[in-house]
Design a protein around this motif. Structure first.
Motif, mmCIF file in Angstrom:
data_model
loop_
_atom_site.group_PDB
_atom_site.id
_atom_site.type_symbol
_atom_site.label_atom_id
_atom_site.label_comp_id
_atom_site.label_asym_id
_atom_site.label_seq_id
_atom_site.Cartn_x
_atom_site.Cartn_y
_atom_site.Cartn_z
ATOM 1 N N PHE A 1 30.203 50.646 -44.538
ATOM 2 C CA PHE A 1 31.064 51.241 -43.542
ATOM 3 C C PHE A 1 31.376 50.413 -42.663
ATOM 4 N N ASN A 2 32.580 50.351 -41.446
ATOM 5 C CA ASN A 2 32.599 49.775 -40.205
ATOM 6 C C ASN A 2 32.034 49.042 -39.050
ATOM 7 N N SER A 3 31.225 50.465 -38.671
ATOM 8 C CA SER A 3 29.982 50.401 -37.646
ATOM 9 C C SER A 3 28.630 50.890 -37.722
ATOM 10 N N ALA A 4 27.802 50.352 -37.147
ATOM 11 C CA ALA A 4 25.965 51.689 -37.286
ATOM 12 C C ALA A 4 26.389 52.037 -36.495
ATOM 13 N N SER A 5 27.194 52.940 -35.537
ATOM 14 C CA SER A 5 26.919 54.540 -35.579
ATOM 15 C C SER A 5 27.440 55.294 -36.813
#
Length: 398
Positions: A116-120
């Motif tokens: 995944f690229n972002s924590a969100s």
């Protein structure tokens, strides 16, 4: 896309141009085997796993050869992941700057690792991944997950290719990642390089450990991303082996590398023919290929394509501006000099054209895509694996 002056010249020298109908990409299987032998040595001595990044090279007719050495593929879309699963086998890793609900659910059935690229994005899809893994049949391998870390460490000169440029959309900075985000992750991922040597990786690893080192504990693996020019002449392989080995020893984790270009570096050429010559302030030759459609990095990177037997303008007696076949005014490959005047029917061989060509080419103007071929110099066989035509152009439209 490498601009090395002689990279792949041996491939061009071995090719019988009378066998090649143009335009055509031709991949030399002997050169590909040579690259794989070096990558096998790195895997063995460093104890890491090397994946083929399909974004750089996805000529799947060569996968039976490549999968003898590499452990799997890394994909940036569901289509790439399916190609890897169907045609390559081995491990399938996936990363994209963002996933839609539909893409994520499809990837759960295709990929072994999802980054995944972002924590969100990870927070949004964490329950979906957990539910998928709980529902697996007994004995089935769960999908492993990671997050891409942005170590805020720059090694790439060009902003277009720098994953750690200011305000980058690639990866999560330390300020945006919490211990709770990391708790369920199997791995971490970083990617800061583009066509660089192992000294750049060594500095990146130090920056990664400085910012994210406390999150490595409890992880099973760390992915060092791509951009490693391992098979380029002069690349410091011994440093790479040392950096990877010492990282594994310090942290007790598996290490993945996922180059695309290094697999196909120097293995392929694009053969084109001269269609016309004329003058407009200088000599101009129009080819049956195109910079914008068939070798887009010439305009996008930009870089200067190398031609077997040609030189910089003015070095040899006859200088030409080489133009592409499309109506784009800027479809110009560059200015080159030759020993003899160019004539209709002459064939030119562009070097190092296996990576970031087939995966990026277009049917702009309806220009026919080059054939995809393999050449085995051991047997002399030139095999046309795929020939494109009108339907390939039509079926992309509606």
């Amino acid at each position: 896309m490498s601009a090395g002056a002689s990279l792949g010249a041996d491939v061009a020298a071995r090719l019988d141009l009378t066998q090649v109908e143009t335009p055509a990409y031709v991949t030399d299987l002997s050169a590909l085997r040579r690259n794989l032998e070096l990558l096998a040595l790195v895997q063995e001595r460093a104890g890491c796993k090397i994946l083929l990044a399909l974004k750089g090279f996805a000529q799947w007719s060569t996968f039976p050869l490549i999968r003898r050495t590499l452990r799997g593929v890394t994909a940036s879309s569901t289509a790439e992941a399916r190609l890897g699963r169907d045609e390559f086998g081995g491990e399938v890793h996936a990363y994209a700057p963002a996933y839609s609900d539909a893409d994520l659910r499809e990837l759960l059935g295709l990929a072994d690792h999802i980054v995944f690229n972002s924590a969100s994005q990870w927070r949004r899809f964490r329950p979906v991944v957990a539910a998928h893994n709980r529902a697996l049949a007994a004995g089935a391998d769960r999908v492993e997950v990671a997050i891409r870390c942005n170590p805020e460490h720059r090694e790439v000169a060009s902003l277009l290719y720098d994953p750690c440029a200011p305000n980058s959309r690639m990866g999560t900075t330390r300020a945006n990642l919490t211990a709770d985000d990391v708790a369920d992750l199997d791995g971490l991922h970083f990617h800061t390089l583009c066509e660089l040597d192992s000294d750049s990786l060594e500095r990146t690893v130090a920056a990664f450990e400085q910012r994210f080192g406390d999150y490595i504990a409890g992880r099973r693996w760390v992915n060092f991303g791509g951009g490693h020019h391992i098979t380029r002449p002069g690349y410091d392989v011994e440093r790479l082996i040392r950096v990877v080995s010492q990282f594994r020893a310090r942290h007790g984790v598996e290490v993945y590398l996922e180059p695309g270009e290094a697999i196909a570096l120097g293995t392929g050429v694009l053969v084109a023919s001269v269609l016309d010559t004329f003058r407009n302030g200088m000599d101009i030759a129009i080819l049956d290929t195109s910079a914008t459609a068939h070798m887009p990095d010439v305009l996008e990177m930009p870089y200067r394509a190398q031609i077997f037997g040609a030189a910089e303008p003015g070095v040899k007696p006859h200088t030409y501006r080489l133009g592409g076949l499309t109506c784009l005014a800027g479809d110009v490959i560059g200015d080159y000099s030759f020993d003899s005047p160019l004539a209709v029917g002459n064939k030119l061989v562009f070097l190092d054209m296996a990576h970031y060509t087939m995966v990026k080419n277009t049917t702009f103007n309806g220009v026919r895509l080059p054939d995809i071929c393999t050449h085995d110099p051991d047997s002399g066989e030139l095999r046309v694996v795929r020939r494109f035509g009108y339907r390939d152009y039509r079926d992309r439209l509606s």
